[in-house]
Design a protein around this motif. Structure first.
Motif, mmCIF file in Angstrom:
data_model
loop_
_atom_site.group_PDB
_atom_site.id
_atom_site.type_symbol
_atom_site.label_atom_id
_atom_site.label_comp_id
_atom_site.label_asym_id
_atom_site.label_seq_id
_atom_site.Cartn_x
_atom_site.Cartn_y
_atom_site.Cartn_z
ATOM 1 N N ASN A 182 -14.895 79.648 67.378
ATOM 2 C CA ASN A 182 -14.806 81.102 66.986
ATOM 3 C C ASN A 182 -13.373 81.410 67.901
ATOM 4 N N TYR A 183 -12.249 81.965 67.018
ATOM 5 C CA TYR A 183 -11.261 82.407 67.576
ATOM 6 C C TYR A 183 -10.756 83.809 67.399
ATOM 7 N N ARG A 184 -10.433 84.304 68.612
ATOM 8 C CA ARG A 184 -9.965 85.904 68.233
ATOM 9 C C ARG A 184 -8.522 85.793 67.677
ATOM 10 N N VAL A 185 -8.259 86.818 67.017
ATOM 11 C CA VAL A 185 -6.968 86.691 66.189
ATOM 12 C C VAL A 185 -6.493 88.206 66.085
ATOM 13 N N VAL A 186 -5.185 88.470 66.091
ATOM 14 C CA VAL A 186 -4.871 89.664 65.985
ATOM 15 C C VAL A 186 -3.726 89.678 64.459
ATOM 16 N N GLY A 187 -4.213 90.518 63.395
ATOM 17 C CA GLY A 187 -3.468 90.272 62.069
ATOM 18 C C GLY A 187 -4.174 89.355 61.433
ATOM 19 N N LEU A 188 -5.720 89.545 61.126
ATOM 20 C CA LEU A 188 -6.397 88.542 60.443
ATOM 21 C C LEU A 188 -6.129 88.519 59.058
ATOM 22 N N ASP A 189 -5.770 89.791 58.201
ATOM 23 C CA ASP A 189 -5.406 89.620 56.906
ATOM 24 C C ASP A 189 -3.960 88.768 56.694
ATOM 25 N N ASP A 190 -3.085 89.004 57.673
ATOM 26 C CA ASP A 190 -1.806 88.156 57.507
ATOM 27 C C ASP A 190 -2.171 86.719 57.645
ATOM 28 N N LEU A 191 -3.050 86.305 58.735
ATOM 29 C CA LEU A 191 -3.129 84.915 58.720
ATOM 30 C C LEU A 191 -3.829 84.541 57.650
ATOM 31 N N LEU A 192 -5.033 85.182 56.944
ATOM 32 C CA LEU A 192 -5.842 84.537 55.930
ATOM 33 C C LEU A 192 -4.757 84.436 54.944
ATOM 34 N N GLY A 193 -3.774 85.009 54.457
ATOM 35 C CA GLY A 193 -2.853 84.778 53.421
ATOM 36 C C GLY A 193 -1.991 83.814 53.636
ATOM 37 N N LYS A 194 -1.492 83.586 54.862
ATOM 38 C CA LYS A 194 -0.953 82.304 55.347
ATOM 39 C C LYS A 194 -1.651 80.895 55.211
ATOM 40 N N LEU A 195 -3.036 80.869 55.412
ATOM 41 C CA LEU A 195 -4.055 79.819 55.433
ATOM 42 C C LEU A 195 -3.911 79.634 53.883
ATOM 43 N N ARG A 196 -4.242 80.771 53.016
ATOM 44 C CA ARG A 196 -4.507 80.443 51.627
ATOM 45 C C ARG A 196 -3.303 79.894 50.944
ATOM 46 N N ALA A 197 -2.159 80.313 51.535
ATOM 47 C CA ALA A 197 -0.914 79.848 50.950
ATOM 48 C C ALA A 197 -0.643 78.300 51.215
ATOM 49 N N ALA A 198 -1.302 77.825 52.363
ATOM 50 C CA ALA A 198 -1.390 76.743 52.808
ATOM 51 C C ALA A 198 -2.294 75.816 52.022
ATOM 52 N N GLY A 199 -3.241 76.232 51.220
ATOM 53 C CA GLY A 199 -4.154 75.671 50.533
ATOM 54 C C GLY A 199 -5.326 75.426 51.248
ATOM 55 N N ILE A 200 -5.538 76.350 52.294
ATOM 56 C CA ILE A 200 -6.966 76.115 52.954
ATOM 57 C C ILE A 200 -7.873 77.306 52.385
ATOM 58 N N ASP A 201 -9.202 76.663 52.201
ATOM 59 C CA ASP A 201 -10.135 77.579 51.538
ATOM 60 C C ASP A 201 -10.680 78.626 52.633
ATOM 61 N N VAL A 202 -10.598 79.953 52.264
ATOM 62 C CA VAL A 202 -11.060 80.824 53.337
ATOM 63 C C VAL A 202 -12.157 81.510 52.684
ATOM 64 N N ILE A 203 -13.306 81.764 53.665
ATOM 65 C CA ILE A 203 -14.317 82.569 53.157
ATOM 66 C C ILE A 203 -14.591 83.767 53.816
#
Length: 125
Positions: free
Chosen positions: A65-86
């Motif tokens: 479990n990692y603390r993040v700031v700007g979760l929505d932005d990070l999820l957008g980058k992960l999705r753009a990189a082809g990483i499945d986000v749940i």
């Protein structure tokens, strides 16, 4: 004096170099080799779960479990990189924050957590 914080997270990997590079590229953890990074102070949760809990895959002993700031932005980058986000609305709570799950290339579950904004009781200046 007891434990003062998490000093390291160590994972077995089929391809340690590739896994280190993935964490550096997609989560900003480390330099792609040793995974060292300076962390901000904050809450760390240590919570054993029942062996049959469905909070994370039952075939895995650990979930990171990692603390993040700007979760929505990070999820957008992960999705753009082809990483499945749940994401699931029921995971989020104004008192505890927002959550998402991903898996690293070796199948390790990762929970991304953005803590709720801290409201100050101080009067506005």
């Amino acid at each position: 004096m007891g434990v003062t914080g998490v000093g390291g997270i160590f994972l077995r990997a089929n391809d340690p170099k590739a896994l280190s590079a993935w964490y550096a590229t997609h989560l900003g953890i480390g330099d792609g080799q040793w995974g060292m990074w300076e962390q901000e102070a904050g809450t760390t949760v240590f919570s054993p779960f029942a062996r049959d809990s469905d909070h994370f895959p039952i075939d895995r002993q650990v979930m990171l479990n990692y603390r993040v700031v700007g979760l929505d932005d990070l999820l957008g980058k992960l999705r753009a990189a082809g990483i499945d986000v749940i994401t699931k609305a029921e995971w989020n709570d104004p008192a505890t924050g927002s959550f998402a799950r991903i898996y690293d290339p070796e199948g390790n579950p990762i929970e991304l957590w953005e803590a709720p904004a801290v409201e100050s009781d101080a009067p506005a200046a």
